[in-house]
Design a protein around this motif. Structure first.
Motif, PDB file in Angstrom:
ATOM      1  N   GLN A  28      -0.837  16.206   9.142  1.00 21.40           N
ATOM      2  CA  GLN A  28      -2.094  15.568   8.816  1.00 21.40           C
ATOM      3  C   GLN A  28      -1.958  14.073   9.174  1.00 21.40           C
ATOM      4  OE1 GLN A  28      -4.727  17.410   8.163  1.00 21.40           O
ATOM      5  NE2 GLN A  28      -3.607  18.867   8.557  1.00 21.40           N
ATOM      6  N   SER A  29      -3.092  13.441   8.892  1.00 20.91           N
ATOM      7  CA  SER A  29      -3.106  11.814   9.289  1.00 20.91           C
ATOM      8  C   SER A  29      -2.762  11.261   7.765  1.00 20.91           C
ATOM      9  CB  SER A  29      -4.525  11.546   9.637  1.00 20.91           C
ATOM     10  OG  SER A  29      -4.604  10.033   9.716  1.00 20.91           O
ATOM     11  N   LEU A  30      -2.793  10.053   7.796  1.00 23.33           N
ATOM     12  CA  LEU A  30      -2.423   9.192   6.515  1.00 23.33           C
ATOM     13  C   LEU A  30      -3.582   8.984   5.723  1.00 23.33           C
ATOM     14  CD1 LEU A  30      -0.458   8.311   8.940  1.00 23.33           C
ATOM     15  CD2 LEU A  30       0.250   6.495   7.370  1.00 23.33           C
ATOM     16  N   TYR A  86       0.617   5.418   1.069  1.00 23.30           N
ATOM     17  CA  TYR A  86      -0.058   6.299   1.741  1.00 23.30           C
ATOM     18  C   TYR A  86       0.707   7.684   1.410  1.00 23.30           C
ATOM     19  CZ  TYR A  86      -2.520   2.780   4.354  1.00 23.30           C
ATOM     20  OH  TYR A  86      -3.263   1.621   4.759  1.00 23.30           O
ATOM     21  N   GLY A 110       9.209   5.649   5.342  1.00 25.49           N
ATOM     22  CA  GLY A 110       8.519   7.112   4.949  1.00 25.49           C
ATOM     23  C   GLY A 110       9.706   7.906   4.082  1.00 25.49           C
ATOM     24  N   THR A 111       9.143   8.545   3.076  1.00 24.75           N
ATOM     25  CA  THR A 111       9.996   9.448   2.224  1.00 24.75           C
ATOM     26  C   THR A 111       9.630  10.839   2.384  1.00 24.75           C
ATOM     27  OG1 THR A 111      10.578   7.679   0.555  1.00 24.75           O
ATOM     28  CG2 THR A 111      10.618   9.982  -0.330  1.00 24.75           C
ATOM     29  N   GLU A 168      -7.509   5.356  -4.891  1.00 24.82           N
ATOM     30  CA  GLU A 168      -8.484   5.742  -4.141  1.00 24.82           C
ATOM     31  C   GLU A 168      -8.981   6.770  -4.486  1.00 24.82           C
ATOM     32  OE1 GLU A 168      -9.680   4.172  -1.093  1.00 24.82           O
ATOM     33  OE2 GLU A 168      -8.479   2.454  -1.956  1.00 24.82           O
ATOM     34  N   PHE A 205       4.696  -0.721   8.085  1.00 26.32           N
ATOM     35  CA  PHE A 205       5.018   0.543   7.500  1.00 26.32           C
ATOM     36  C   PHE A 205       6.705   0.700   7.500  1.00 26.32           C
ATOM     37  CE2 PHE A 205       1.124   2.777   6.991  1.00 26.32           C
ATOM     38  CZ  PHE A 205       0.263   1.918   7.994  1.00 26.32           C
ATOM     39  N   GLY A 206       6.772   1.045   6.195  1.00 24.66           N
ATOM     40  CA  GLY A 206       8.140   1.556   6.081  1.00 24.66           C
ATOM     41  C   GLY A 206       8.424   3.117   6.900  1.00 24.66           C
ATOM     42  N   LEU A 257       4.481   6.988   2.642  1.00 20.91           N
ATOM     43  CA  LEU A 257       4.870   5.514   3.352  1.00 20.91           C
ATOM     44  C   LEU A 257       4.310   4.589   2.386  1.00 20.91           C
ATOM     45  CD1 LEU A 257       3.431   7.827   5.790  1.00 20.91           C
ATOM     46  CD2 LEU A 257       4.985   6.385   6.976  1.00 20.91           C
ATOM     47  N   GLN A 260       0.978  11.447   3.574  1.00 21.92           N
ATOM     48  CA  GLN A 260       0.912  12.146   4.967  1.00 21.92           C
ATOM     49  C   GLN A 260       1.202  13.392   4.668  1.00 21.92           C
ATOM     50  OE1 GLN A 260       2.963  10.778   8.337  1.00 21.92           O
ATOM     51  NE2 GLN A 260       1.415  11.686   9.697  1.00 21.92           N
ATOM     52  N   PHE A 293       0.727  -1.213   0.092  1.00 22.57           N
ATOM     53  CA  PHE A 293       0.004   0.028   0.091  1.00 22.57           C
ATOM     54  C   PHE A 293       0.965   1.148   0.131  1.00 22.57           C
ATOM     55  CE2 PHE A 293      -3.297  -2.930   1.000  1.00 22.57           C
ATOM     56  CZ  PHE A 293      -2.980  -3.641   1.956  1.00 22.57           C
ATOM     57  N   GLN A 349      -0.978  -4.134   9.159  1.00 28.70           N
ATOM     58  CA  GLN A 349       0.218  -3.607   8.326  1.00 28.70           C
ATOM     59  C   GLN A 349       1.264  -3.266   9.150  1.00 28.70           C
ATOM     60  OE1 GLN A 349      -1.669  -0.656   5.647  1.00 28.70           O
ATOM     61  NE2 GLN A 349      -3.401  -1.668   5.252  1.00 28.70           N
ATOM     62  N   LEU A 384      -4.731   6.900   2.202  1.00 32.53           N
ATOM     63  CA  LEU A 384      -4.428   5.956   1.302  1.00 32.53           C
ATOM     64  C   LEU A 384      -4.512   6.396  -0.078  1.00 32.53           C
ATOM     65  CD1 LEU A 384      -3.598   2.964   0.895  1.00 32.53           C
ATOM     66  CD2 LEU A 384      -6.060   2.188   0.634  1.00 32.53           C
TER      67      LEU A 384
END
Lengths: 118, 115
Positions: free
Chosen positions: B41-43, B35, B109-110, B58, B106-107, B92, B37, B33, B104, B45
């Motif tokens: 803010q929140s994540l 995402y 992030g970038t 999405e 998670f990585g 992410l 962010q 997946f 799930q 998809l």
């Protein structure tokens, strides 16, 4: 629509004390999973605890426990004996349970920033 | 749990350019997946990527803007195309937990900044 609400943008707790983070959700599904994720400043999302909706018993993981009230659609996180390393953003998340495999569409709340004072 | 790495960890890009983000997992997974962010803010998809099929996007996200590849069971890329400052976010990737349905991982992030 399925939504997750975290009404506390920020919380603060004294080291060694207990703090409770609130989360409510809205769904018409009867089977689902709820999660609390922690995101420290390093950005790595870490799963803190999960709860299956069909289980009446509240989940616990060491110092972390939840108060799951299915009828009220409430899922709060209690952190006991708070430590400095607990400081982070905490996200509540929901996903419906689909038999046969994950659909993956985690729905996140906006998060609560937790500060821990020494 | 799976160990997930992302490259690059951060980048600063110019408006109008594209950036490809890589996500590598240390074990074979069915679903990956992506995402977004946005700051503070929140994540949200962006899309779900299964190996051997087109990604499922999405609402609000389109393939032309966020093309995704999933060449095998351990790797995926997300490209942010024709970037604008509004694309500045953390991106992410995550993977499903396999035997742990609906869990799930998670990585790291970038962090992307678009000037």
């Amino acid at each position: 629509a399925q939504t997750v609400t975290q009404s506390q943008p920020e919380m603060s707790v004294q080291e060694a004390e207990t703090v409770t983070l609130s989360c409510t959700y809205d769904t018409s599904e009867s089977d689902y999973y709820l999660f609390w994720y922690k995101q420290p400043p390093s950005r790595q999302m870490i799963l803190v605890i999960r709860q299956e909706a069909y289980k009446q018993q509240n989940a616990t993981e060491n110092r972390f426990s939840v108060n799951f009230q299915k009828a009220a659609k409430s899922f709060s996180l209690k952190i006991s004996d708070s430590q400095l390393g607990d400081a982070a953003m905490y996200f509540c998340a929901y996903v419906p349970q689909y038999y046969g495999g994950s659909q993956g569409n985690l729905i996140f709340g906006k998060g609560t920033k937790l500060s821990v004072k020494p | 749990s799976a160990v997930i790495s992302q490259k690059p960890s951060r980048d600063i890009c110019q408006r109008g350019t594209s950036l490809t983000i890589q996500c590598q997992v240390d074990s074979q997974v069915t679903m990956m997946f992506w995402y977004r962010q946005q700051p503070g803010q929140s994540l949200t998809l962006i899309a779900t990527a299964n190996q051997g099929s087109e990604a499922t996007y999405e609402s609000g996200f389109v393939i032309d803007k966020f093309p995704i590849s999933r060449p095998n069971l351990t790797f995926s890329t997300l490209t942010v195309s024709n970037m604008s400052p509004e694309d500045s976010s953390i991106y992410l990737c995550s993977v499903d937990g396999g035997a742990s349905i609906n869990e799930q991982f998670f990585g790291p992030g970038t962090r992307l900044t678009v000037l």
